[in-house]
Motif scaffolding. Structure first.
Motif, PDB file in Angstrom:
ATOM      1  N   LYS A   1       0.827  -1.211   0.000  1.00  0.00           N
ATOM      2  CA  LYS A   1       0.000   0.000   0.000  1.00  0.00           C
ATOM      3  C   LYS A   1       0.862   1.262   0.000  1.00  0.00           C
ATOM      4  N   VAL A   2       1.849   1.295   0.886  1.00  0.00           N
ATOM      5  CA  VAL A   2       2.695   2.480   1.013  1.00  0.00           C
ATOM      6  C   VAL A   2       3.523   2.694  -0.251  1.00  0.00           C
ATOM      7  N   PHE A   3       4.099   1.624  -0.771  1.00  0.00           N
ATOM      8  CA  PHE A   3       4.967   1.759  -1.940  1.00  0.00           C
ATOM      9  C   PHE A   3       4.198   2.294  -3.140  1.00  0.00           C
ATOM     10  N   GLN A   4       3.048   1.704  -3.424  1.00  0.00           N
ATOM     11  CA  GLN A   4       2.293   2.167  -4.594  1.00  0.00           C
ATOM     12  C   GLN A   4       1.790   3.593  -4.403  1.00  0.00           C
ATOM     13  N   SER A   5       1.404   3.941  -3.195  1.00  0.00           N
ATOM     14  CA  SER A   5       0.930   5.294  -2.930  1.00  0.00           C
ATOM     15  C   SER A   5       2.032   6.320  -3.183  1.00  0.00           C
ATOM     16  N   ARG A   6       3.257   6.022  -2.743  1.00  0.00           N
ATOM     17  CA  ARG A   6       4.364   6.979  -2.874  1.00  0.00           C
ATOM     18  C   ARG A   6       5.026   6.949  -4.244  1.00  0.00           C
ATOM     19  N   MET A   7       5.122   5.765  -4.845  1.00  0.00           N
ATOM     20  CA  MET A   7       5.897   5.627  -6.069  1.00  0.00           C
ATOM     21  C   MET A   7       5.047   5.606  -7.337  1.00  0.00           C
ATOM     22  N   GLY A   8       3.737   5.401  -7.183  1.00  0.00           N
ATOM     23  CA  GLY A   8       2.866   5.413  -8.353  1.00  0.00           C
ATOM     24  C   GLY A   8       2.842   4.108  -9.115  1.00  0.00           C
ATOM     25  N   LEU A   9       3.530   3.073  -8.612  1.00  0.00           N
ATOM     26  CA  LEU A   9       3.576   1.766  -9.263  1.00  0.00           C
ATOM     27  C   LEU A   9       3.614   0.669  -8.201  1.00  0.00           C
ATOM     28  N   PRO A  10       3.044  -0.512  -8.477  1.00  0.00           N
ATOM     29  CA  PRO A  10       3.262  -1.650  -7.581  1.00  0.00           C
ATOM     30  C   PRO A  10       4.756  -1.946  -7.517  1.00  0.00           C
ATOM     31  N   VAL A  11       5.230  -2.477  -6.391  1.00  0.00           N
ATOM     32  CA  VAL A  11       6.660  -2.600  -6.164  1.00  0.00           C
ATOM     33  C   VAL A  11       7.369  -3.431  -7.234  1.00  0.00           C
ATOM     34  N   MET A  12       6.812  -4.566  -7.641  1.00  0.00           N
ATOM     35  CA  MET A  12       7.518  -5.389  -8.606  1.00  0.00           C
ATOM     36  C   MET A  12       7.431  -4.808 -10.022  1.00  0.00           C
ATOM     37  N   ASP A  13       6.393  -4.033 -10.296  1.00  0.00           N
ATOM     38  CA  ASP A  13       6.365  -3.296 -11.568  1.00  0.00           C
ATOM     39  C   ASP A  13       7.468  -2.245 -11.579  1.00  0.00           C
ATOM     40  N   TYR A  14       7.679  -1.617 -10.426  1.00  0.00           N
ATOM     41  CA  TYR A  14       8.748  -0.630 -10.305  1.00  0.00           C
ATOM     42  C   TYR A  14      10.111  -1.284 -10.557  1.00  0.00           C
ATOM     43  N   VAL A  15      10.331  -2.442  -9.949  1.00  0.00           N
ATOM     44  CA  VAL A  15      11.593  -3.158 -10.147  1.00  0.00           C
ATOM     45  C   VAL A  15      11.793  -3.465 -11.634  1.00  0.00           C
ATOM     46  N   ARG A  16      10.731  -3.928 -12.284  1.00  0.00           N
ATOM     47  CA  ARG A  16      10.826  -4.248 -13.713  1.00  0.00           C
ATOM     48  C   ARG A  16      11.151  -3.004 -14.531  1.00  0.00           C
ATOM     49  N   ARG A  17      10.534  -1.865 -14.196  1.00  0.00           N
ATOM     50  CA  ARG A  17      10.802  -0.631 -14.927  1.00  0.00           C
ATOM     51  C   ARG A  17      12.245  -0.174 -14.731  1.00  0.00           C
ATOM     52  N   ARG A  18      12.776  -0.314 -13.521  1.00  0.00           N
ATOM     53  CA  ARG A  18      14.166   0.068 -13.288  1.00  0.00           C
ATOM     54  C   ARG A  18      15.120  -0.850 -14.056  1.00  0.00           C
ATOM     55  N   ARG A  19      14.820  -2.130 -14.091  1.00  0.00           N
ATOM     56  CA  ARG A  19      15.662  -3.050 -14.859  1.00  0.00           C
ATOM     57  C   ARG A  19      15.640  -2.689 -16.341  1.00  0.00           C
ATOM     58  N   LEU A  20      14.477  -2.338 -16.835  1.00  0.00           N
ATOM     59  CA  LEU A  20      14.380  -1.954 -18.245  1.00  0.00           C
ATOM     60  C   LEU A  20      15.138  -0.662 -18.520  1.00  0.00           C
ATOM     61  N   ALA A  21      15.123   0.268 -17.559  1.00  0.00           N
ATOM     62  CA  ALA A  21      15.852   1.532 -17.743  1.00  0.00           C
ATOM     63  C   ALA A  21      17.348   1.280 -17.865  1.00  0.00           C
ATOM     64  N   TYR A  22      17.879   0.374 -17.040  1.00  0.00           N
ATOM     65  CA  TYR A  22      19.298   0.041 -17.135  1.00  0.00           C
ATOM     66  C   TYR A  22      19.581  -0.761 -18.403  1.00  0.00           C
ATOM     67  N   ALA A  23      18.658  -1.633 -18.768  1.00  0.00           N
ATOM     68  CA  ALA A  23      18.825  -2.391 -20.009  1.00  0.00           C
ATOM     69  C   ALA A  23      18.854  -1.454 -21.208  1.00  0.00           C
ATOM     70  N   ALA A  24      18.042  -0.395 -21.171  1.00  0.00           N
ATOM     71  CA  ALA A  24      18.030   0.578 -22.262  1.00  0.00           C
ATOM     72  C   ALA A  24      19.397   1.235 -22.410  1.00  0.00           C
ATOM     73  N   ALA A  25      20.052   1.517 -21.296  1.00  0.00           N
ATOM     74  CA  ALA A  25      21.399   2.096 -21.353  1.00  0.00           C
ATOM     75  C   ALA A  25      22.390   1.091 -21.936  1.00  0.00           C
ATOM     76  N   ASP A  26      22.186  -0.188 -21.626  1.00  0.00           N
ATOM     77  CA  ASP A  26      23.098  -1.226 -22.103  1.00  0.00           C
ATOM     78  C   ASP A  26      22.970  -1.509 -23.599  1.00  0.00           C
ATOM     79  N   LEU A  27      21.950  -0.981 -24.225  1.00  0.00           N
ATOM     80  CA  LEU A  27      21.759  -1.252 -25.654  1.00  0.00           C
ATOM     81  C   LEU A  27      22.895  -0.701 -26.504  1.00  0.00           C
ATOM     82  N   THR A  28      23.687   0.210 -25.958  1.00  0.00           N
ATOM     83  CA  THR A  28      24.829   0.752 -26.713  1.00  0.00           C
ATOM     84  C   THR A  28      26.109  -0.044 -26.464  1.00  0.00           C
TER      85      THR A  28
END
Length: 299
Positions: free
Chosen positions: A40-67
């Protein structure tokens, strides 16, 4: 209990262990919450469920690794995706492009860490630290109303007042009656004035197929085709100007924080604009998109 400090500890742990297995139970224990309360607290503060947030952060780093020159499967496996197909599906859902297509826009810049204290200064949630969607749009024709304002802070007062007038005078309804918009959405476009470097036009309008039959009293503008970084504002209510504050906070963040570390620059001749669709209707949990024209920064 200092919820901000607890969540910041969790966010830092996520950043430090993105290539390792992470569970909601582990993160909840680190924050010192029960699993239910943590969700409840995580989604309220971060705007995403916690594991969706983890997935988005992994994708952000993966996007950097594309080069990096590594294969997509190698990158996918590093960030917890078991197959090339699963990685591509998740990447496209988040960024609007396949990893292969995104490589054309990738800058190799590693995402900055989420800092809740800094985000509080911008009236934003942690979820806003996610990288924007990068997409290309063709030329857009707008018809509507124009305000000339200055970039010295007056715009932060005059543009919200301009929107208030637009709403109070029911200009939107009259605009829809006078022209035939392509879709039910309103734009707020910032158009530079070459002969007045400190001034720009702010146009509230709708998209049309052409300018044929448009009444002369309405302003006509063309937004050139461009590649855009697209940001979505954090959900906010209309009451007490919270929605306007969220938009201004996001815009300030984009130009003060995101651009310097993004690897992009503002595209020459481009026009940035706000898009208000059905998510902007009503009084609760409103959101909009900010489109910023970008091109890769060259060394």
């Amino acid at each position: 209990m200092d919820y901000t400090a607890c969540l910041q500890r969790t966010l830092d742990h996520i950043e430090d262990h993105l290539t390792e297995r992470l569970t909601a139970e582990e993160l909840a224990a680190l924050a010192g919450f029960s699993l239910y309360h943590f969700y409840k607290v995580f989604q309220s503060r971060m705007g995403l469920p916690v594991m969706d947030y983890v997935r988005r952060r992994r994708l952000a780093y993966a996007a950097a690794d594309l080069t990096s020159g590594r294969t997509l499967l190698e990158i996918a496996l590093d960030y917890g995706f078991e197959t090339h197909a699963g990685f591509t599906k998740a990447f496209r859902k988040t960024y609007g492009l396949t990893p292969e297509q995104y490589r054309l826009h990738a800058t190799g810049r590693v995402p900055e860490r989420v800092d809740l204290a800094k985000l509080a200064d911008y009236n934003m949630t942690g979820g806003m630290m996610m990288r924007p969607t990068i997409l290309t749009k063709p030329e857009i024709k707008l018809v509507g109303y124009a305000l000339e304002t200055k970039m010295n802070g007056e715009n932060f007062i005059e543009i919200p007042a301009f929107w208030n007038t637009y709403i109070e005078e029911d200009r939107g309804r009259r605009l829809y009656e006078q022209v035939k918009p392509i879709k039910e959405a309103e734009y707020g476009a910032c158009i530079m004035l070459p002969d007045k470097p400190e001034h720009f036009l702010y146009v509230i309008g709708v998209e049309v197929a052409d300018f044929e039959g448009v009444p002369e009293h309405l302003h006509k503008a063309v937004i050139p085709a461009s590649t855009y970084a697209v940001f979505t504002s954090p959900a906010a209510d209309r009451a007490n100007g919270a929605f306007s504050d969220a938009i201004q906070g996001m815009t300030t963040y984009v130009y003060n924080e995101w651009f310097p570390s993004s690897g992009y620059i503002y595209a020459k001749g481009g026009v940035d604009f706000e898009l208000y669709d059905e998510r902007s209707n009503g009084d609760k949990d409103l959101q909009m998109d900010l489109y910023v024209p970008v091109e890769k920064q060259t060394e």
